[in-house]
Design a protein around this motif. Structure first.
Motif, PDB file in Angstrom:
ATOM      1  N   VAL A 468      21.241  66.075  61.253  1.00 50.59           N
ATOM      2  CA  VAL A 468      21.129  65.910  59.807  1.00 50.59           C
ATOM      3  C   VAL A 468      21.600  67.191  59.138  1.00 50.59           C
ATOM      4  CG1 VAL A 468      19.237  64.252  59.894  1.00 50.59           C
ATOM      5  CG2 VAL A 468      18.712  66.686  59.830  1.00 50.59           C
ATOM      6  N   HIS A 469      22.265  67.048  58.014  1.00 47.99           N
ATOM      7  CA  HIS A 469      22.682  68.228  57.262  1.00 47.99           C
ATOM      8  C   HIS A 469      22.849  67.863  55.797  1.00 47.99           C
ATOM      9  CE1 HIS A 469      26.508  66.277  58.422  1.00 47.99           C
ATOM     10  NE2 HIS A 469      26.946  66.714  57.253  1.00 47.99           N
ATOM     11  N   SER A 470      22.995  68.888  54.986  1.00 49.55           N
ATOM     12  CA  SER A 470      23.092  68.700  53.547  1.00 49.55           C
ATOM     13  C   SER A 470      24.544  68.482  53.138  1.00 49.55           C
ATOM     14  CB  SER A 470      22.534  69.930  52.821  1.00 49.55           C
ATOM     15  OG  SER A 470      22.732  69.834  51.434  1.00 49.55           O
ATOM     16  N   VAL A 471      24.757  67.553  52.201  1.00 44.21           N
ATOM     17  CA  VAL A 471      26.066  67.316  51.622  1.00 44.21           C
ATOM     18  C   VAL A 471      25.973  67.642  50.145  1.00 44.21           C
ATOM     19  CG1 VAL A 471      27.860  65.606  51.154  1.00 44.21           C
ATOM     20  CG2 VAL A 471      26.531  65.468  53.270  1.00 44.21           C
ATOM     21  N   GLY A 472      26.742  68.614  49.719  1.00 47.62           N
ATOM     22  CA  GLY A 472      26.663  69.040  48.329  1.00 47.62           C
ATOM     23  C   GLY A 472      25.769  70.256  48.165  1.00 47.62           C
ATOM     24  N   ILE A 473      25.657  70.721  46.927  1.00 47.92           N
ATOM     25  CA  ILE A 473      24.913  71.947  46.635  1.00 47.92           C
ATOM     26  C   ILE A 473      23.934  71.693  45.493  1.00 47.92           C
ATOM     27  CG2 ILE A 473      25.110  74.361  45.907  1.00 47.92           C
ATOM     28  CD1 ILE A 473      27.936  74.377  47.018  1.00 47.92           C
ATOM     29  N   GLY A 474      22.771  72.316  45.589  1.00 50.26           N
ATOM     30  CA  GLY A 474      21.809  72.285  44.497  1.00 50.26           C
ATOM     31  C   GLY A 474      21.151  70.934  44.309  1.00 50.26           C
ATOM     32  N   ALA A 475      20.892  70.596  43.031  1.00 50.24           N
ATOM     33  CA  ALA A 475      20.131  69.391  42.725  1.00 50.24           C
ATOM     34  C   ALA A 475      20.877  68.120  43.108  1.00 50.24           C
ATOM     35  CB  ALA A 475      19.804  69.359  41.231  1.00 50.24           C
ATOM     36  N   ASP A 476      22.204  68.194  43.214  1.00 53.69           N
ATOM     37  CA  ASP A 476      22.993  67.014  43.559  1.00 53.69           C
ATOM     38  C   ASP A 476      23.161  66.835  45.065  1.00 53.69           C
ATOM     39  OD1 ASP A 476      23.405  66.363  40.898  1.00 53.69           O
ATOM     40  OD2 ASP A 476      25.161  67.669  40.738  1.00 53.69           O
ATOM     41  N   ALA A 477      22.597  67.728  45.859  1.00 52.00           N
ATOM     42  CA  ALA A 477      22.775  67.645  47.309  1.00 52.00           C
ATOM     43  C   ALA A 477      22.096  66.408  47.874  1.00 52.00           C
ATOM     44  CB  ALA A 477      22.205  68.900  47.980  1.00 52.00           C
ATOM     45  N   ARG A 478      22.724  65.822  48.894  1.00 53.53           N
ATOM     46  CA  ARG A 478      22.159  64.685  49.598  1.00 53.53           C
ATOM     47  C   ARG A 478      22.033  65.031  51.072  1.00 53.53           C
ATOM     48  NH1 ARG A 478      26.395  60.486  49.170  1.00 53.53           N
ATOM     49  NH2 ARG A 478      27.714  62.351  49.159  1.00 53.53           N
TER      50      ARG A 478
END
Length: 538
Positions: A468-478
């Motif tokens: 699992v990892h983060s896609v995007g940055i900040g509040a819009d990250a999924r």
């Protein structure tokens, strides 16, 4: 230009300069990687695979360091009879005695002694003078040689040792009975030109050097372990110490599979080869991954999932004309079943047409144009298009929802991780629009979730890898979950044992995991439907 420059020189130590011994230290140096420790039974399983590979020398452990290493060395010594079995020992009388005991019963035992020789190590680690180091080497090798016929000596941090003193250390080991001299690049510091010149110097100047085997042991701190090992062979080394998947201290060791295939593919240049059964390289790599839980990066040479995979339309078109356009070795030679034409957003019309023909569809240009347009649209929704997706496109399936195709959809889920076991409850919408609810327990929230999904869909999958990892940055990250699974259905269908990869994205990583699992399950179910339809038609 001298076209023979850089070729392996002929050496009396290895007639014809053609045979390079593979010394595998996966069970010793490799196991020292953080998180890669193995139980004695696991080491035995891996040792069997190394034996089947044709490894010349297997370093089974460091007996003086732990009871586990002593048990593993003893277990392996009792079973394996072909390869040389080696254990590591410091230049200490008690260590040597413990190591010899661990080798009892071995058909071809070797004792591997090591002592630091570099100025930095002499001053700060050993606190010994040059003469004290030489005296310790002489006494220790002599003691070991009186107990075991096959003795190897390693000058730890040899690359950063003064040349003349390194030559003295090697000479002291040889005169006292060492049959193999290892010059380690312990810190992964050297360069190909430097290590080649060093081996040429040592073999050319050390008394008795022509009567022993010189060995290279390169670490990968600067990413040059394989290149440096190949250069050492050019300099006269006839043994290379390496590990499966390149595991080892810090950035790892020379990767066996890469070294072996470099010598095989470029045999005309190096004029050297090994006794490795290369078709067993991939099975050995995958076995190690399962034993230690350390996945291989997808783009790793030889054994990575992308090593023989092609998605670019230009590359695929070339491969369809002649595989030599974009491959320098056959995937079958290292254990892969075949090259992979991965269909994705970079794939071209020719690759899609080729795969459709393999599935039994012969399309006119106008039909192919329509399917290819639908294919490109689907690529915007998912990374990889599999056979089930193509089948759905061919049958005009218009039920693609979110690019995943008709199948089970997640309606709701509840996951709890309280008490001794986690629990999960899922509610799905099945392909007919009906609601299905199931619950399950597991060792963790994801394990429970996958168990509940398996009950709800009737699809049994064995998890190979989960990331699992983060896609995007900040509040819009999924969160994005990526799964690699094996289908373990036992009803004899053609897709049994197939490996699938799935992806899911959501603001919640547990939900993303569920979507990734359903992505795969729906493809398996489509494969079932098509298999059933083919059986009826037949």
């Amino acid at each position: 230009m001298n076209t023979t420059e850089g070729r392996v020189p002929t050496s009396p130590a290895s007639p014809g300069g053609a045979r390079v011994r593979i010394f595998d230290t996966t069970l010793r140096d490799g196991e020292q990687s953080p998180g890669c420790s193995m139980s004695p039974q696991q080491k035995l399983v891996m040792a069997r695979a190394l034996d089947e590979l044709g490894v010349d020398v297997i370093e089974t452990g460091f007996p003086a360091s732990s009871q586990s290493d002593r048990e593993a060395a003893a277990m392996i010594a009792k079973e394996l009879r072909r390869p040389t079995l080696c254990v590591l020992s410091r230049c200490l009388p008690t260590d040597i005695e413990a190591s010899v005991r661990a080798l009892e019963g071995a058909a071809n035992p070797r004792l591997h002694l090591f002592l630091s020789t570099s100025p930095l190590h002499r001053e700060h680690k050993l606190r010994m003078s040059k003469q004290q180091v030489l005296d310790s080497i002489a006494a220790s090798v002599a003691q070991a040689r009186a107990l075991v016929d096959d003795v190897e000596f390693s000058a730890e941090d040899g690359i950063r040792t003064e040349r003349d003193f390194l030559a003295e250390a090697c000479a002291a080991a040889i005169v006292n009975g060492a049959g193999t001299i290892n010059v380690p690049d312990t810190l992964g510091y050297t360069t190909p030109q430097e290590i080649r010149a060093l081996f040429e110097f040592l073999i050319g100047t050390v008394p008795g050097a022509r009567g022993v085997i010189f060995s290279a042991h390169c670490h990968n701190d600067l990413g040059m372990a394989v290149a440096n090992s190949l250069a050492a062979i050019e300099g006269g080394a006839r043994q290379v110490e390496c590990t499966v998947n390149g595991i080892g201290e810090r950035a790892g060791n020379c990767a066996m599979e890469e070294l072996v295939m470099a010598l095989k593919v470029r045999n005309a240049w190096f004029e050297a080869d090994t006794g490795i059964d290369t078709q067993r390289l991939l099975p050995a790599s995958q076995l190690l991954t399962r034993l230690i839980g350390m996945p291989v990066q997808r783009n790793k040479a030889i054994v990575g999932a992308n090593a023989f995979a092609h998605e670019s339309g230009i590359h695929q078109h070339g491969m369809l004309r002649h595989r030599g356009t974009y491959e320098i070795m056959r995937p079958e030679d290292v254990g892969w079943p075949d090259s992979q034409m991965v269909l994705g957003r970079h794939s071209g019309r020719a690759a899609v047409a080729h795969r459709l023909r393999a599935l039994g569809y012969a399309l006119e240009d106008e039909q192919l144009d329509r399917v290819f347009a639908d294919f490109k649209a689907l690529c915007e929704q998912q990374r990889v298009i599999d056979d089930g997706d193509l089948e759905a496109l061919m049958h005009g399936t218009d039920a693609y929802e979110g690019g995943r195709g008709q199948g089970f959809r997640l309606a709701s889920m509840t996951v709890s991780d309280r008490g001794q076991r986690a629990s999960a409850q899922v509610e799905l919408s099945d392909p007919d629009g009906k609601r299905v609810s199931e619950s399950a327990l597991g060792d963790g929230p994801v394990d429970a979730l996958f168990a509940a999904l398996a009950s709800a869909t009737g699809v049994n999958l064995t998890l190979e890898s989960y990331q699992v990892h983060s896609v995007g940055i900040g509040a819009d990250a999924r969160g994005e979950a990526n799964l690699s699974v094996r289908c373990d259905d036992d009803d004899g269908r053609a897709y049994e044992g197939t490996t699938y990869e799935g992806r899911g994205t959501s603001r919640d990583i547990i939900e993303a995991s569920a979507l990734a699992w359903l992505d795969i399950a729906n493809r398996v179910l489509r494969a079932r439907r098509h298999a059933d339809a083919d059986m009826v038609a037949a």
